[in-house]
Motif scaffolding. Structure first.
Motif, short mmCIF file in Angstrom:
data_model
loop_
_atom_site.label_atom_id
_atom_site.label_comp_id
_atom_site.label_asym_id
_atom_site.label_seq_id
_atom_site.Cartn_x
_atom_site.Cartn_y
_atom_site.Cartn_z
N ASP A 194 0.86 -1.19 0.00
CA ASP A 194 0.00 0.00 0.00
C ASP A 194 0.89 1.23 0.00
OD1 ASP A 194 -2.29 1.83 0.87
OD2 ASP A 194 -1.05 1.90 2.67
N ALA A 226 0.32 5.12 0.89
CA ALA A 226 -0.72 5.95 1.52
C ALA A 226 -0.19 7.36 1.78
CB ALA A 226 -1.16 5.31 2.84
N PRO A 227 -1.13 8.33 1.83
CA PRO A 227 -0.72 9.73 2.02
C PRO A 227 -0.28 10.04 3.44
CG PRO A 227 -3.12 9.56 1.95
CD PRO A 227 -2.59 8.20 1.66
N GLU A 228 0.70 10.88 3.55
CA GLU A 228 1.15 11.43 4.84
C GLU A 228 1.36 12.93 4.63
OE1 GLU A 228 1.79 10.14 7.97
OE2 GLU A 228 0.70 8.41 7.17
N GLU A 272 3.68 7.00 2.70
CA GLU A 272 4.06 5.91 3.57
C GLU A 272 3.86 4.64 2.76
OE1 GLU A 272 2.39 5.65 7.90
OE2 GLU A 272 0.94 4.69 6.59
N ARG A 275 -13.17 -7.69 3.26
CA ARG A 275 -11.73 -7.65 3.05
C ARG A 275 -11.08 -7.10 4.31
NH1 ARG A 275 -9.16 -3.36 -1.22
NH2 ARG A 275 -7.03 -4.12 -1.22
N PHE A 315 -5.46 -2.45 9.47
CA PHE A 315 -5.45 -1.03 9.14
C PHE A 315 -6.30 -0.69 7.91
CE2 PHE A 315 -1.87 -0.26 5.91
CZ PHE A 315 -1.78 -1.59 5.54
N HIS A 316 -7.00 -1.69 7.40
CA HIS A 316 -7.99 -1.41 6.35
C HIS A 316 -9.05 -2.50 6.44
CE1 HIS A 316 -9.57 0.16 2.57
NE2 HIS A 316 -9.77 -1.08 2.23
N ILE A 342 -15.76 1.92 3.10
CA ILE A 342 -14.67 1.84 4.07
C ILE A 342 -15.03 2.72 5.26
CG2 ILE A 342 -12.84 1.23 2.45
CD1 ILE A 342 -11.99 4.20 2.49
N ARG A 390 -14.06 5.14 6.72
CA ARG A 390 -13.62 6.54 6.76
C ARG A 390 -14.78 7.43 6.31
NH1 ARG A 390 -8.10 6.99 7.13
NH2 ARG A 390 -6.90 5.17 6.52
N MET A 438 -14.63 14.52 4.85
CA MET A 438 -13.75 13.96 3.82
C MET A 438 -13.81 14.79 2.54
SD MET A 438 -12.12 11.68 5.34
CE MET A 438 -11.34 10.40 4.35
N THR A 496 -11.85 11.76 -1.98
CA THR A 496 -11.57 10.76 -3.02
C THR A 496 -12.20 11.25 -4.31
OG1 THR A 496 -11.46 8.95 -1.44
CG2 THR A 496 -11.95 8.36 -3.70
N THR A 520 -6.53 4.95 -5.92
CA THR A 520 -7.52 5.90 -5.41
C THR A 520 -6.84 7.27 -5.42
OG1 THR A 520 -8.28 4.17 -3.89
CG2 THR A 520 -9.04 6.41 -3.46
N HIS A 579 -3.00 7.05 -4.14
CA HIS A 579 -3.05 6.04 -3.06
C HIS A 579 -3.27 4.69 -3.76
CE1 HIS A 579 -4.08 4.14 0.63
NE2 HIS A 579 -5.34 4.50 0.74
N GLU A 586 -2.72 0.21 -4.10
CA GLU A 586 -2.49 -1.10 -3.51
C GLU A 586 -2.39 -2.13 -4.61
OE1 GLU A 586 -5.46 0.52 -2.30
OE2 GLU A 586 -4.24 1.49 -0.79
C1 HEM Z 1 -5.68 -2.40 1.01
C2 HEM Z 1 -6.36 -1.28 0.85
C3 HEM Z 1 -6.03 -0.01 1.59
C4 HEM Z 1 -5.13 0.23 2.59
C5 HEM Z 1 -4.18 -0.75 3.23
C6 HEM Z 1 -5.23 1.63 2.93
C7 HEM Z 1 -4.45 2.26 3.89
C8 HEM Z 1 -4.45 3.62 4.14
C9 HEM Z 1 -3.55 4.31 5.04
C10 HEM Z 1 -2.43 3.65 5.85
C11 HEM Z 1 -3.87 5.61 5.00
C12 HEM Z 1 -3.18 6.75 5.76
C13 HEM Z 1 -3.92 6.94 7.06
C14 HEM Z 1 -3.31 7.97 7.96
O1 HEM Z 1 -2.40 8.67 7.57
O2 HEM Z 1 -3.77 8.08 9.08
C15 HEM Z 1 -4.99 5.76 4.09
C16 HEM Z 1 -5.61 6.93 3.80
C17 HEM Z 1 -6.73 7.04 3.02
N1 HEM Z 1 -7.36 6.03 2.31
FE1 HEM Z 1 -6.77 4.14 2.23
N2 HEM Z 1 -6.19 2.20 2.15
C18 HEM Z 1 -6.70 1.25 1.32
C19 HEM Z 1 -7.69 1.41 0.38
C20 HEM Z 1 -8.42 2.54 0.23
C21 HEM Z 1 -9.55 2.67 -0.64
C22 HEM Z 1 -10.10 1.54 -1.52
C23 HEM Z 1 -10.02 3.94 -0.51
C24 HEM Z 1 -11.17 4.62 -1.16
C25 HEM Z 1 -11.81 4.18 -2.19
C26 HEM Z 1 -9.16 4.60 0.45
C27 HEM Z 1 -9.30 5.90 0.86
C28 HEM Z 1 -8.43 6.56 1.69
C29 HEM Z 1 -8.53 7.96 1.99
C30 HEM Z 1 -9.61 8.91 1.50
C31 HEM Z 1 -7.45 8.27 2.83
C32 HEM Z 1 -7.10 9.65 3.39
C33 HEM Z 1 -7.38 9.75 4.85
C34 HEM Z 1 -6.18 10.22 5.65
O3 HEM Z 1 -5.05 9.85 5.32
O4 HEM Z 1 -6.37 10.91 6.60
N3 HEM Z 1 -8.20 3.73 0.86
N4 HEM Z 1 -5.33 4.52 3.59
#
Ligand code: HEM
Length: 188
Positions: free
Chosen positions: A26, A28-30, A35, A66, A77-78, A99, A101, A142, A148, A168, A179, A181
């Motif tokens: 994965d 992901a945003p920081e 990250e 999932r 974490f997801h 999800i 969130r 959000m 998104t 995403t 973002h 995976e």
């Molecule tokens: C295996 C699948 C996924 C994993 C492991 C994952 C994991 C993560 C992680 C680690 C973050 C950062 C969280 C943080 O900084 O606190 C994140 C942020 C985010 N993810 Fe995912 N994600 C997955 C799939 C998705 C999907 C499918 C969507 C939407 C369709 C999504 C939407 C978001 C959004 C909107 C954020 C921003 C929120 C934030 O960082 O504060 N993610 N995700």
């Protein structure tokens, strides 16, 4: 709804069952960049049955769950759930996902028999925040802080193997973040 065992699930047929994958990655945003999180996961697809809409549209539907865990410490974490739906008359695949969130996606795409060189089924679905057909719904928080805007997913399934990649786009921390995976799973 009618009995699932009489139904034609089309390209979704090989998904039914329980899958495990150990080598997920994965991105992901920081606030200061990104990250990279290695993960393992379990995905369970179960036949739900036939759904009829407006007396005309017939869908064959699967429910899935999932659960994704960090390799580093096992933390979940997801967590994602939703449905996969096959409209055999229109030859359309639909994927609804939720999800925790407060983000929901309804992605769709045509399926005209696409397969890879190994004969595995290739499914592509997509949604966009401003698309007329396949869309994204999210909470006011959000929408303002981590919107998104785009979701695309490719699944390749067959011969007891399932691979996917997904992207995403998230409008967060002043940038449009990719973002992503990907993982390879086997049926258990
Ligand atoms: C295996 C699948 C996924 C994993 C492991 C994952 C994991 C993560 C992680 C680690 C973050 C950062 C969280 C943080 O900084 O606190 C994140 C942020 C985010 N993810 Fe995912 N994600 C997955 C799939 C998705 C999907 C499918 C969507 C939407 C369709 C999504 C939407 C978001 C959004 C909107 C954020 C921003 C929120 C934030 O960082 O504060 N993610 N995700």
């Amino acid at each position: 709804m009618s009995e699932a065992n009489e139904l034609d699930f089309g390209p979704l047929t090989p998904l039914i069952g329980v899958w495990k994958g150990e080598d997920g990655v994965d991105v992901a945003p920081e606030p200061d960049g990104r990250e990279i999180n290695p993960y393992f996961e379990t995905i369970t697809y179960a036949a739900v049955g036939a759904v009829r809409n407006a007396e005309t549209q017939n869908l064959a539907t699967l429910h899935y769950r999932r659960i994704v865990q960090r390799k580093s410490n096992g933390e979940v974490f997801h967590d994602e759930t939703g449905y996969w739906m096959w409209d055999s008359a229109a030859r359309i695949v639909m994927h609804s996902l939720v999800i925790p969130r407060a983000v929901c996606v309804l992605a769709g795409g045509g399926y005209a028999g696409e397969k890879d060189a190994d004969g595995r089924i290739v499914i592509d679905v997509a949604a966009k925040i401003d698309d007329d057909c396949w869309n994204i719904i999210q909470s006011p928080f959000m929408q303002k802080n981590a919107s998104t805007t785009d979701f695309r997913q490719k699944i390749i399934v067959g011969n007891g193997e399932l691979s996917y990649s997904e992207i995403t786009l998230v409008d967060i921390y002043g940038t449009i973040f990719e973002h992503t995976e990907r993982n390879d799973l086997v049926r258990v």
